[in-house]
Design an enzyme around this catalytic site. Structure first.
Site, short mmCIF file in Angstrom:
data_model
loop_
_atom_site.label_atom_id
_atom_site.label_comp_id
_atom_site.label_asym_id
_atom_site.label_seq_id
_atom_site.Cartn_x
_atom_site.Cartn_y
_atom_site.Cartn_z
N CYS A 159 0.22 3.14 10.41
CA CYS A 159 0.89 4.25 9.73
C CYS A 159 1.53 5.17 10.77
O CYS A 159 0.85 5.69 11.65
CB CYS A 159 -0.07 5.06 8.87
SG CYS A 159 0.75 6.44 8.08
N LYS A 165 -2.42 -5.04 9.02
CA LYS A 165 -1.03 -4.64 8.77
C LYS A 165 -0.39 -4.11 10.03
O LYS A 165 -0.84 -3.14 10.62
CB LYS A 165 -0.98 -3.58 7.67
CG LYS A 165 0.44 -3.21 7.29
CD LYS A 165 0.49 -2.49 5.96
CE LYS A 165 1.90 -2.10 5.59
NZ LYS A 165 1.96 -1.41 4.31
N SER A 214 0.83 -1.21 0.00
CA SER A 214 0.00 0.00 0.00
C SER A 214 0.86 1.27 0.00
O SER A 214 1.87 1.35 0.70
CB SER A 214 -0.90 -0.01 1.23
OG SER A 214 -1.65 1.18 1.30
N GLY A 236 1.74 11.19 5.24
CA GLY A 236 0.59 11.56 6.07
C GLY A 236 -0.74 11.14 5.48
O GLY A 236 -1.74 11.85 5.61
N GLY A 270 9.13 -5.59 3.57
CA GLY A 270 10.26 -4.84 4.12
C GLY A 270 11.50 -5.01 3.29
O GLY A 270 12.21 -6.00 3.40
N ASN A 304 5.03 -2.48 8.40
CA ASN A 304 4.94 -1.12 7.92
C ASN A 304 6.31 -0.47 8.18
O ASN A 304 7.25 -1.15 8.60
CB ASN A 304 3.81 -0.38 8.65
CG ASN A 304 3.24 0.76 7.81
OD1 ASN A 304 3.98 1.53 7.20
ND2 ASN A 304 1.93 0.88 7.78
C1 LIG Z 1 6.06 6.68 0.11
C2 LIG Z 1 5.43 5.58 0.91
C3 LIG Z 1 4.06 5.62 1.18
C4 LIG Z 1 3.46 4.61 1.94
N1 LIG Z 1 2.11 4.66 2.17
C5 LIG Z 1 1.51 3.66 2.86
C6 LIG Z 1 0.11 3.65 3.06
O1 LIG Z 1 -0.63 4.54 2.61
N2 LIG Z 1 -0.44 2.62 3.76
C7 LIG Z 1 0.32 1.59 4.27
O2 LIG Z 1 -0.23 0.69 4.87
N3 LIG Z 1 1.66 1.57 4.07
C8 LIG Z 1 2.27 2.58 3.40
N4 LIG Z 1 3.64 2.53 3.19
C9 LIG Z 1 4.43 1.42 3.74
C10 LIG Z 1 4.65 0.32 2.72
O3 LIG Z 1 3.43 -0.26 2.30
C11 LIG Z 1 5.58 -0.78 3.29
O4 LIG Z 1 4.96 -1.37 4.41
C12 LIG Z 1 6.93 -0.25 3.70
O5 LIG Z 1 7.38 0.71 2.78
C13 LIG Z 1 7.99 -1.35 3.85
O6 LIG Z 1 8.22 -2.03 2.65
P1 LIG Z 1 9.41 -1.68 1.60
O7 LIG Z 1 10.67 -1.67 2.39
O8 LIG Z 1 9.34 -2.75 0.56
O9 LIG Z 1 9.09 -0.34 1.05
C14 LIG Z 1 4.25 3.54 2.43
C15 LIG Z 1 5.61 3.50 2.14
C16 LIG Z 1 6.23 4.49 1.38
C17 LIG Z 1 7.69 4.41 1.10
#
Ligand SMILES: Cc1cc2nc3c(=O)[nH]c(=O)nc-3n(C[C@H](O)[C@H](O)[C@H](O)COP(=O)(O)O)c2cc1C
Ligand SMILES: Cc1cc2nc3c(=O)[nH]c(=O)nc-3n(C[C@H](O)[C@H](O)[C@H](O)COP(=O)(O)OP(=O)(O)OC[C@H]3O[C@@H](n4cnc5c(N)ncnc54)[C@H](O)[C@@H]3O)c2cc1C
Ligand code: FES
Lengths: 252, 300
Positions: B128, B162, B19, B70, B240, B189
């Site tokens: 979040c 989550k 997400s 946010g 992650g 997250n």
């Molecule tokens: C720019 C950005 C926006 C994100 N927005 C959301 C969100 O709206 N809802 C959510 O559950 N996680 C959000 N995340 C978290 C990601 O879904 C994920 O859990 C986190 O980035 C870890 O995974 P990664 O290391 O593969 O990025 C966001 C992450 C990033 C970098």
């Protein structure tokens, strides 16, 4: 830096940008945005794009170390690009006056404007160019701009080249000395403070003004929401709705 | 060979989009074959539109990035009207991520999504780090239990909870979600972090703190997935720092039934398709018939 990227070159418009992955490692991790500086070739032979960059950190240092023949990963063209005067015809207040473009470049902000100047002259639109920088050796693209139009004016903050002072001062001066029978459209790119000054002058004079903004970007394709810009019609994204914005829309 | 099941959702492969890193999928239509993705999880939506945090909202960290967006979004009404028609036509399961300021908001959101056939599941973003409230739901076992329970009452659709890594005991929270009837948990997250510009002495993010993601968080996320999956009986979805197929396989061996790709989508927009192909190649190379055979199959 010149990149053999025929797909991007053919699809590109002035003001658009590309996202470059500086190397294949995780350092730096994110792509870096760079304006399309120029597109080389004519018609179906268009295949190269050029970027003009300033070395400011890790990513740009790595780019500076690239050699001819190296491969790099480039995503683009991205963003909206400048709106040329012809396409805004219907919005013009006095339809019988001729359009005139004034391009204002501050420092590395010259990067996207050469391509714009070339397109404007191709369309036979009268173009005036103002280039500003801190000091003489930071004045960029003077030759390229002069190829596009003879009317190129320069200012440096320290007075080592051209007239002394900010480019906004030069802008005031030019407006006083040139005729005003034209319908003026201003295109500007540069540091934040300079943009604001130019936009204020344009608002006073009721000139249409298009400003190219720089925001921190991660994705460049409108999904991370990192590059938000406050406008009168809500939050917009610099990478998708910009980087060029109609200045009257912006909230500073 | 690649099929997995999360709650009622049958996935053709275990690769999902995380997400907030894949928008509402349309943004990627020219860059990825959306049909080939196991499931698409959309950017978290809330009941009312949210403007998000002040700029700057992102900055780079070593092998990672910090974000403080946010939860900027247009709210559920706009989502259903503007985004859902396109999502319904993709042909991959659609999981909608929601967040609320309180239990009621989660409940109302879930009740509205429950009525929509083309939505396969709901992910509860109780983790979040970028919204201005005291603590996260996902930092408290009782609150986690209550939010999940409230949503469970109103929908039979698959619920994924989550979780936040910003806790001392991930297993306790995962158990609370399981006991309240969640079909799966996804973790992690982002980790709370910050960065400072030493010349101006200002924080690099407008919100001061933000969430850390990307390759730098992978070892910690992997350990948390391992711990959670050993101690609960519902599927765990690993998230992650997954950048390639090897990372994805590592999470599955640690116990994840499926995985989500986040930050990598920004760097390589076609990465999800590549991860699917890479996992297939791995299974062939090791003569493994079903992907299920590697899930949690850590040799100790
Ligand atoms: C720019 C950005 C926006 C994100 N927005 C959301 C969100 O709206 N809802 C959510 O559950 N996680 C959000 N995340 C978290 C990601 O879904 C994920 O859990 C986190 O980035 C870890 O995974 P990664 O290391 O593969 O990025 C966001 C992450 C990033 C970098
Ligand atoms: C649409 C757009 C077009 C751009 N076009 C050009 C161009 O044509 N030529 C050019 O030289 N630069 C351009 N930039 C700025 C360029 O992207 C940054 O200079 C570059 O990302 C710095 O990378 P780095 O790794 O070298 O520096 P870093 O180590 O990441 O940072 C060094 C400095 O650069 C600043 N910076 C980092 N990323 C950005 C960013 N995305 N935008 C603005 N500042 C940043 C940092 O705040 C820091 O002060 C553009 C930016 C945008 C958003
Ligand atoms: S850079 Fe990601 S939305 Fe603009």
């Amino acid at each position: 830096m010149s990149l053999d990227a025929p797909y991007i070159a053919r699809a590109a418009k002035p003001g658009q940008f590309v996202q470059i992955r500086c190397n294949d490692s995780f350092e730096p991790l994110l792509r870096r945005p760079f304006s399309i500086h120029r597109v080389k070739g004519e018609g179906s032979r268009v295949k190269d794009i050029e970027i003009l960059y300033e070395v400011v950190g890790k990513g740009t240092e790595i780019l500076a170390g690239k050699k001819e023949g190296d491969f790099i990963d480039v995503l683009g063209p991205l963003g909206n690009g400048f709106i040329l005067p012809r396409t805004t015809n219907h919005e013009r207040r006095t339809t019988n006056s001729e359009p005139r473009a004034i391009i204002i470049a501050g420092g590395i902000g010259a990067a996207p404007l050469v391509y714009l100047a070339e397109e404007l002259t191709k369309k036979k639109i009268k173009t005036i160019i103002l280039i500003g920088a801190k000091t003489k050796n930071l004045i960029l693209c003077e030759k390229d701009f002069k190829k596009a139009t003879p009317e190129v004016y320069i200012s440096t903050d320290d007075g080592t080249y051209g007239s002394q002072g900010f480019v906004s001062k030069l802008f005031h001066k030019i407006l006083k000395t040139t005729e005003s029978k034209f319908e003026t459209i201003v295109y500007v790119c540069g540091p934040h403070g300079m943009l604001k000054c130019i936009v204020d002058i344009c608002q006073e004079r009721k000139f249409e003004c298009h400003a190219s903004l720089e925001e921190k970007m991660a994705c460049g394709i409108g999904v991370c929401l990192g590059c938000a810009v406050k406008t009168k019609s809500g939050i917009k994204l610099a990478c998708k709705d910009g980087p060029v914005f109609n200045a009257s829309e912006l909230i500073w | 060979m690649m099929k997995v099941k999360i709650g009622k959702i049958k996935l053709k492969n275990p690769v999902m989009t995380a997400s907030g890193t894949f928008g509402y999928a349309k943004e990627f239509e020219k860059l990825v074959n959306l049909k080939h993705i196991g499931a698409i999880i959309t950017k978290t939506i809330t009941l009312n539109p949210r403007q998000g945090n002040p700029m700057p909202r992102i900055c780079e960290a070593s092998a990672g990035m910090l974000n403080a967006i946010g939860l900027q979004n247009e709210g559920i009404d706009n989502f259903l009207k503007e985004k859902m028609p396109y999502l319904s036509k993709i042909g991959a399961p659609i999981i909608v991520s929601i967040s609320g300021n309180n239990i009621d908001e989660f409940f109302i959101l879930a009740r509205r999504l429950d009525k929509i056939k083309s939505i396969s599941g709901i992910e509860l973003n109780i983790s979040c780090p970028n919204i201005n409230c005291e603590g996260l739901v996902a930092q408290d076992t009782k609150e986690t239990y209550e939010v999940v329970k409230a949503v469970r009452k109103i929908t039979d659709k698959t619920i994924i909870t989550k979780l936040s890594p910003n806790v001392t005991d991930i297993v306790g929270i995962a158990k609370a979600a399981e006991n309240a009837g969640s079909d799966a948990v996804s973790l992690v997250n982002t980790f709370l972090g910050m960065a400072i510009d030493i010349d101006t002495r200002k924080p690099k993010l407008g919100n001061i703190t933000g969430g850390l993601s990307g390759p730098c968080i992978k070892p910690i996320a992997l350990r948390m997935v391992y711990e959670a999956s050993k101690n609960i009986n519902i599927p765990v979805i690993g998230i992650g720092g997954i950048m390639n197929a090897n990372d994805a396989i590592e999470f599955m061996i640690a116990g994840a039934t499926a995985i989500q790709v986040g930050t990598a989508n920004f760097i390589k927009p076609g990465v999800c398709g590549k991860i699917v192909k890479g996992i297939e190649a791995y299974l062939k190379k090791h003569k493994i018939e079903k992907i299920e055979d590697i899930i949690g199959n850590l040799k100790i």
